[in-house]
Every structure is written in structure tokens, then in C-alpha cells.
Write an enzyme that holds these catalytic residues in place. Structure first.
Site, PDB file in Angstrom:
ATOM      1  N   GLU A  23       0.874  -1.178   0.000  1.00  0.00           N
ATOM      2  CA  GLU A  23       0.000   0.000   0.000  1.00  0.00           C
ATOM      3  C   GLU A  23       0.908   1.223   0.000  1.00  0.00           C
ATOM      4  O   GLU A  23       0.950   1.998   0.959  1.00  0.00           O
ATOM      5  CB  GLU A  23      -0.962   0.024   1.199  1.00  0.00           C
TER       6      GLU A  23
ATOM      7  N   HIS B 210       2.230   4.667  -1.943  1.00  0.00           N
ATOM      8  CA  HIS B 210       1.577   5.613  -2.839  1.00  0.00           C
ATOM      9  C   HIS B 210       2.532   6.576  -3.536  1.00  0.00           C
ATOM     10  O   HIS B 210       3.563   6.945  -3.003  1.00  0.00           O
ATOM     11  CB  HIS B 210       0.546   6.426  -2.061  1.00  0.00           C
TER      12      HIS B 210
ATOM     13  N   HIS C 275      -9.064   0.706  -1.168  1.00  0.00           N
ATOM     14  CA  HIS C 275      -8.324   1.702  -0.376  1.00  0.00           C
ATOM     15  C   HIS C 275      -9.251   2.825   0.081  1.00  0.00           C
ATOM     16  O   HIS C 275     -10.184   3.193  -0.634  1.00  0.00           O
ATOM     17  CB  HIS C 275      -7.179   2.281  -1.232  1.00  0.00           C
TER      18      HIS C 275
ATOM     19  N   ASP D  18       2.215   2.046   3.863  1.00  0.00           N
ATOM     20  CA  ASP D  18       1.377   3.218   3.565  1.00  0.00           C
ATOM     21  C   ASP D  18       2.270   4.446   3.345  1.00  0.00           C
ATOM     22  O   ASP D  18       1.866   5.579   3.645  1.00  0.00           O
ATOM     23  CB  ASP D  18       0.338   3.501   4.672  1.00  0.00           C
TER      24      ASP D  18
END
Ligand code: GRE
Ligand code: ZN
Length: 347
Positions: A32, A34, A188, A309
Site C-alpha cells: 500500500e 503511494h 483503499h 502506507d
């Protein structure tokens, strides 16, 4: 003074020790993680304290400097990258949504091509136009080698106030195409629209990752699970971040209540069955041993995967915790790497 965040039981947690650098598992896979492009970077500004925005912006737009340095330092061999939130999902005009998704996916593909050993990709999809989304997913998986897709919750369609959740009938053909490709999808978080969630009025500190992300995302995930989607596509796999957005700790109660009365729910099995056979859960942004242990007890070590994240969270915090938390080395291998390797068919 801030006290250490601990439960009142004798679990030894070496990650709490500031005195020594802990052991690091060197070949983790994180999924996850980004990035942003020029057209979507602005969406993340509301989530940064003003003094942190310059750094967060830089980290979202960067592929080769801090991103790789942090992966190297804290033992992430491969990051599967996805666009920031809500990005494509918040563009009501379908044509614009298609263009932005393509641009983001092309930029990601170029970065993966430059570092195929270090980066993978989840496609951003213009769900405002389900046929275009299916075509774009096909392009991303078959031509660009992506690992699946990531949606930032519901999509605004046509105008800012009209929302679509993906259990709706207009997505039937999309799911047919998506399932046939055999890749998982990541559900998400995004924030609910203020107009639809007056419960947060006057308490803005509860929106975003504090609570609203989990509330919004867990309901969307439960809509998909209860819609019969996974009856139609028993091998389709959904990934949830943040230790499952609260679903694992409530799944017994959900099924307990539904056993007393089905109230029109169309799926064939229990929610717990889908949780254990169609859902993977990641550690993103939730670096907490008691939560890991209870999730392990609920779904087992084959369905939990490491994630950070980044850059909303630090590799350092994720790795210091995960690499040293009190689980078996066998489970650490599965969660840190092997489960993702198997799910994505990696070598
Ligand atoms: C995320 O994408 O996971 C995210 C945001 C904004 C704030 C925190 C966060 O998009 O974890
Ligand atoms: Zn995230």
C-alpha cells in the site's frame, strides 16, 4: 509527557526499545505504497499538517530518491505502488477520469520499467465509466504487467454529489472482466462526502485516517462481500489495508446477527467465509502487536501481508515494529513476503 502506548499485559515488544537498532527482515514486499502525479497531488494536501506538506509532496512525486533509500534502509525489496487518494475516484467527468487514470498508469509503468525488481503497480481505474475501466485494467495487466488494481472507495459520477459503490448493477460486466484477469484488487480508503456524512460535522479530527477512512471503507467492503460478488467469482481476492478497516474484530457479530435474520442479504455464504477465502489484510498504517495477534487468530497467517502506507507512514516505524514483534519466524516470513509472492505469482 507522552507515555508509551502499551497494553497492560506482559507482551515483550522489543520494537519499543529506543536503545538498539532492531534486526531487519531484508526482503519484505509492501503493497500500500503511494505516489502522485501533477494532476492528483493536490488531493493529498488536506491530509498534511502545513509544515509537513512540502516533504509529503516531494515524497509522493519521488520515485528514485527517498523512496528507494527508505526501502533499502528498512528492508523492503519490492513496493507495489498506487496513486494517492481519492484522485481518479473524485473526478465526476468520465472522460477526464479516463485521461487522468491513463496518464497515472503510464507514468507508473515507466517507473516500473526502470526498476522492475523494486516496483510493481496497481492500476488506477476510471470507475465512472465501467467499460473504460475494464479496458484500462486489461491494458495495465496484460500490456504493462501490473499486479491488479486499487480503487479509492466510491467514485463520483457525472456530478460531485452522485456516488457509485461497486456492488451496483452497472459494474456487473466490469467484475466479469476483472475476475477473468486473475489479479487481486485493493479497496483503499477515501473520505465520505461531507454532504452525506453529517455525523462528522464539528468534529473534523475524526475524518480521514483517524476514523472516517475505516468507517467508509469497511462498509464498502461489506457491501461487496454481501452482494454475492464472491459467489459469482469464488477466486477473486480483495485486499484491505489498516488491519482490515475494523472488519476482523467485528466479523463474529456480523454473522451472529445475520444468522438470526437474513433481512434480504443476497450472498450465499457467511461474511466470515468471504473474509477467510476472498480477503487479504495488510498492516498498512497500523503497527500494533495486539491487533496483529487478534487478526492472526481470526484469519490465520496466510492472509495477512506487510505494508507501510508510504509516504503517509514511515518505513522505519513499520519495519521496527514488524521485524521484531512477537510472532513466530515462520509467520513473519509469510506476512513479510511469502503471502504476497504467492498472491501475485512473483518469482
Ligand atoms: C492513504 O492514502 O493511505 C492516506 C491518505 C491521506 C492520509 C493518510 C493516509 O491518502 O494514510
Ligand atoms: Zn494508503
Amino acid at each position: 509527557m507522552r507515555r508509551p502506548y502499551r497494553s497492560r499485559v506482559d507482551v515483550i515488544d522489543p520494537s519499543q526499545s529506543p536503545l538498539r537498532r532492531p534486526a531487519i527482515m531484508k526482503d519484505k514486499i509492501a503493497l500500500e505504497e503511494h505516489f502522485a502525479i501533477d494532476l492528483t497531488i493536490g488531493d493529498s494536501q488536506v491530509y498534511a499538517r502545513p509544515e509537513m506538506w512540502t516533504q509529503l509532496k516531494q515524497n509522493l512525486l519521488d520515485f528514485e530518491q527517498q523512496r528507494i533509500e527508505q526501502m533499502d534502509e528498512w528492508g523492503t525489496a519490492l513496493s507495489i505502488l498506487s496513486l494517492n487518494s481519492p484522485a481518479v475516484q473524485s473526478i465526476p467527468d468520465p472522460q477526464t477520469a479516463v485521461q487522468v487514470a491513463k496518464r497515472a498508469n503510464d507514468i507508473l509503468a515507466e517507473q516500473i520499467q526502470r526498476r522492475p525488481a523494486r516496483f510493481g503497480g496497481f492500476a488506477a481505474l476510471p470507475m465512472q465509466d465501467p467499460d473504460a475501466a475494464a479496458l484500462e485494467l486489461e491494458r495495465c495487466v496484460l500490456q504493462l504487467g501490473f499486479h491488479g488494481f486499487l480503487v479509492n472507495g466510491f467514485s463520483q459520477v457525472g456530478d460531485e454529489q452522485t456516488v457509485a459503490y461497486y456492488d451496483a448493477p452497472q459494474f456487473a460486466d466490469f467484475w466479469d472482466h476483472a475476475a477473468a484477469l486473475g489479479k487481486p484488487f485493493y479497496m483503499h480508503p477515501r473520505d465520505p462526502l461531507p454532504s452525506r456524512e453529517p455525523i462528522y460535522d464539528g468534529s473534523p479530527w475524526l475524518t480521514g485516517p483517524t476514523w472516517a477512512f475505516a468507517a467508509e471503507t469497511s462498509v464498502h467492503a461489506l457491501r461487496l462481500m454481501s452482494s454475492g460478488l464472491f459467489d459469482r467469482y469464488p477466486t477473486l481476492q480483495m485486499i484491505l489495508g489498516h488491519f482490515g478497516e475494523g472488519i476482523p474484530s467485528n466479523v463474529w457479530r456480523i454473522d451472529h446477527i445475520l444468522r438470526k435474520g437474513r433481512r434480504g442479504i443476497p450472498c450465499e455464504r457467511e461474511i466470515g467465509d468471504y473474509l477467510r477465502e476472498n480477503v487479504y489484510i495488510t498492516t498498512s498504517g497500523n503497527f500494533r502487536t495486539p491487533t496483529l495477534l487478534s487478526t492472526l487468530l481470526e484469519v490465520g497467517s496466510d492472509r495477512i501481508m506487510y505494508s507501510v502506507d508510504y509516504p503517509f507512514e514511515k518505513h522505519e516505524n513499520a519495519a521496527r515494529w514488524f521485524d521484531n514483534c512477537e510472532i513466530s519466524e515462520n509467520d513473519r516470513r509469510k506476512i513479510g513476503r511469502d503471502n504476497a509472492q504467492r498472491l501475485f505469482g512473483l518469482k
